[in-house]
Design an enzyme around this catalytic site. Structure first.
Site, PDB file in Angstrom:
ATOM      1  N   ASP A  24       4.417   1.605 -11.039  1.00 53.54           N
ATOM      2  CA  ASP A  24       3.295   2.546 -10.954  1.00 53.54           C
ATOM      3  C   ASP A  24       3.669   3.794 -10.150  1.00 53.54           C
ATOM      4  OD1 ASP A  24       1.543   0.996 -12.337  1.00 53.54           O
ATOM      5  OD2 ASP A  24       0.489   0.228 -10.580  1.00 53.54           O
ATOM      6  N   LYS A  44       0.239   6.024 -13.240  1.00 52.07           N
ATOM      7  CA  LYS A  44      -1.125   6.446 -13.542  1.00 52.07           C
ATOM      8  C   LYS A  44      -1.665   7.130 -12.302  1.00 52.07           C
ATOM      9  CE  LYS A  44      -2.779   2.846 -16.597  1.00 52.07           C
ATOM     10  NZ  LYS A  44      -2.661   1.500 -16.121  1.00 52.07           N
ATOM     11  N   MET A  81     -10.609   4.533  -5.459  1.00 50.70           N
ATOM     12  CA  MET A  81     -10.718   5.566  -6.515  1.00 50.70           C
ATOM     13  C   MET A  81     -12.026   6.340  -6.386  1.00 50.70           C
ATOM     14  SD  MET A  81      -9.205   3.422  -9.738  1.00 50.70           S
ATOM     15  CE  MET A  81      -9.857   1.823  -9.298  1.00 50.70           C
ATOM     16  N   GLY A 130       0.947  -1.052  -7.398  1.00 48.49           N
ATOM     17  CA  GLY A 130       0.559  -0.640  -6.041  1.00 48.49           C
ATOM     18  C   GLY A 130      -0.394  -1.645  -5.403  1.00 48.49           C
ATOM     19  N   GLY A 131      -0.254  -1.850  -4.124  1.00 51.17           N
ATOM     20  CA  GLY A 131      -1.165  -2.742  -3.394  1.00 51.17           C
ATOM     21  C   GLY A 131      -1.041  -4.168  -3.878  1.00 51.17           C
ATOM     22  N   ASP A 132      -2.162  -4.768  -4.228  1.00 51.49           N
ATOM     23  CA  ASP A 132      -2.175  -6.101  -4.822  1.00 51.49           C
ATOM     24  C   ASP A 132      -2.468  -5.958  -6.319  1.00 51.49           C
ATOM     25  OD1 ASP A 132      -2.506  -9.219  -4.161  1.00 51.49           O
ATOM     26  OD2 ASP A 132      -3.865  -8.624  -5.778  1.00 51.49           O
ATOM     27  N   THR A 181      -3.184  -5.115  -0.095  1.00 52.50           N
ATOM     28  CA  THR A 181      -4.018  -4.103  -0.729  1.00 52.50           C
ATOM     29  C   THR A 181      -4.326  -2.964   0.244  1.00 52.50           C
ATOM     30  OG1 THR A 181      -5.978  -3.753  -2.082  1.00 52.50           O
ATOM     31  CG2 THR A 181      -6.245  -5.206  -0.184  1.00 52.50           C
ATOM     32  N   PRO A 197       0.787  -1.236   0.000  1.00 48.06           N
ATOM     33  CA  PRO A 197       0.000   0.000   0.000  1.00 48.06           C
ATOM     34  C   PRO A 197       0.821   1.289   0.000  1.00 48.06           C
ATOM     35  CG  PRO A 197       0.109  -0.933   2.191  1.00 48.06           C
ATOM     36  CD  PRO A 197       0.791  -1.911   1.291  1.00 48.06           C
TER      37      PRO A 197
HETATM   38  N1  SAH Z   1      -4.085  -2.407  -6.584  1.00 49.90           N
HETATM   39  C1  SAH Z   1      -4.225  -1.361  -5.598  1.00 49.90           C
HETATM   40  C2  SAH Z   1      -5.348  -0.414  -5.930  1.00 49.90           C
HETATM   41  C3  SAH Z   1      -5.107   0.380  -7.191  1.00 49.90           C
HETATM   42  S1  SAH Z   1      -6.392   1.511  -7.529  1.00 49.90           S
HETATM   43  C4  SAH Z   1      -4.390  -1.986  -4.212  1.00 49.90           C
HETATM   44  O1  SAH Z   1      -4.544  -3.194  -4.124  1.00 49.90           O
HETATM   45  O2  SAH Z   1      -4.370  -1.254  -3.220  1.00 49.90           O
HETATM   46  C5  SAH Z   1      -5.781   2.994  -6.776  1.00 49.90           C
HETATM   47  C6  SAH Z   1      -6.624   3.344  -5.584  1.00 49.90           C
HETATM   48  O3  SAH Z   1      -6.222   2.568  -4.470  1.00 49.90           O
HETATM   49  C7  SAH Z   1      -6.506   4.767  -5.119  1.00 49.90           C
HETATM   50  O4  SAH Z   1      -7.357   5.614  -5.875  1.00 49.90           O
HETATM   51  C8  SAH Z   1      -6.979   4.656  -3.687  1.00 49.90           C
HETATM   52  O5  SAH Z   1      -8.372   4.573  -3.621  1.00 49.90           O
HETATM   53  C9  SAH Z   1      -6.406   3.306  -3.288  1.00 49.90           C
HETATM   54  N2  SAH Z   1      -5.109   3.406  -2.593  1.00 49.90           N
HETATM   55  C10 SAH Z   1      -3.914   2.995  -3.057  1.00 49.90           C
HETATM   56  N3  SAH Z   1      -2.948   3.206  -2.136  1.00 49.90           N
HETATM   57  C11 SAH Z   1      -3.555   3.772  -1.077  1.00 49.90           C
HETATM   58  C12 SAH Z   1      -3.115   4.213   0.205  1.00 49.90           C
HETATM   59  N4  SAH Z   1      -1.838   4.122   0.578  1.00 49.90           N
HETATM   60  N5  SAH Z   1      -4.035   4.741   1.052  1.00 49.90           N
HETATM   61  C13 SAH Z   1      -5.326   4.831   0.713  1.00 49.90           C
HETATM   62  N6  SAH Z   1      -5.803   4.422  -0.479  1.00 49.90           N
HETATM   63  C14 SAH Z   1      -4.937   3.895  -1.355  1.00 49.90           C
END
Ligand code: SAH
Length: 256
Positions: free
Chosen positions: A34, A55, A168, A86-88, A116, A11
């Site tokens: 990303d 993006k 988002m 980012g995230g998963d 995530t 995250p």
């Molecule tokens: N694959 C990612 C999500 C990608 S979409 C995941 O699993 O987290 C991008 C969205 O993820 C952002 O618009 C926001 O809503 C959320 N996001 C990503 N990183 C974040 C963070 N550190 N804190 C809060 N929301 C986050």
């Protein structure tokens, strides 16, 4: 034999990365990353060519088809290609389009999961997404619809869910709250908003759908809207709250 790894970067906090991801980054020949990936995470790819394919909503972004083609092309010249997301990778990351492009070109791939944002935000809040007797299901949804895409049923999904996490969603906070209220969700439904989850500048806010409908928060970083009874701020000893001046109806949770 070359391979493309779709790797979850977590995250934000660089140490919320799997050991497998760290190993692959160290071995990578080329890394496509990303915008939300922390620079310290990218820096783990000490031997790789690093290519930003960021993006961010509202900004000019690398076209997804370009990324798909670039991954295929990179796999033709390099052994270990890492697509750091980012995230998963498998949640709101357009991973399927990248996988389809790789499959169509006969390139092997592997996905490495990541933490995530919803899970990092829950950890920071100290509030479980599920709770016995209160929340037995969780929906991950987004109201965001890409150009030319079909309408989404996110409203019904969030309405039905005990706990809903909206990705988002920060640009349309008031509209989202109003739509949910119009759909029949109570204006008193608790909402938590977590911005920059897991990072040093993380912010956590508590409000309700009614509160959000009246005053959206100004958020500069990535944020999640988390909706459901689990976010009710009932015990101010457990969840320390302080008034946030610009948003009188919103409580900001202090770091403790
Ligand atoms: N694959 C990612 C999500 C990608 S979409 C995941 O699993 O987290 C991008 C969205 O993820 C952002 O618009 C926001 O809503 C959320 N996001 C990503 N990183 C974040 C963070 N550190 N804190 C809060 N929301 C986050």
């Amino acid at each position: 034999m070359s391979k493309v790894y779709l790797v979850g970067a977590g995250p934000g906090a660089p140490d919320l990365l799997t050991l497998r991801a760290a190993r692959l980054l160290a071995e990578a020949d080329v890394v496509f990353f990303d915008a939300l990936v922390h620079p310290d995470t990218v820096a783990l790819a000490t031997n790789a060519r690093k290519i930003a394919v960021g993006k961010r909503a509202g900004e000019v972004s690398t076209d997804q088809r370009f990324i798909n083609r670039a991954l295929v092309e990179a796999a033709r010249h390099h052994k270990i290609v890492v697509r750091l997301k980012g995230g998963d990778p498998m949640l709101f990351g357009r991973a399927q389009e990248e996988i389809a492009a790789l499959q169509a070109s006969g390139i092997s791939f592997e996905v490495v999961p990541g933490v995530t944002a919803a899970l990092a935000a829950s950890a920071s809040l100290g509030i479980s997404l599920t709770r016995r007797g209160v929340a037995r299901n969780v929906a991950f949804a987004t109201p965001s619809i890409g150009d030319g895409e079909a309408e989404s049923d996110w409203l019904d999904t969030v309405f039905d869910a005990d706990t809903a996490v909206l990705y988002m969603a920060k640009s349309g906070q008031e509209k989202i709250a109003l739509q949910l209220i119009a759909r029949g969700k109570s204006p008193t439904t608790p909402v938590a908003i977590v911005e920059n989850a897991s990072l040093l500048d993380e912010q956590r806010f508590f409000t309700t759908l009614g509160g959000l409908a009246q005053s959206a928060l100004t958020l500069s970083g990535p944020a999640l809207l988390m909706i459901g009874e689990v976010y009710a701020v009932t015990n101010e000893v457990d969840v320390m709250v302080a008034e946030q001046q610009e948003h009188p109806k919103v409580h900001q949770q202090s770091r403790c």
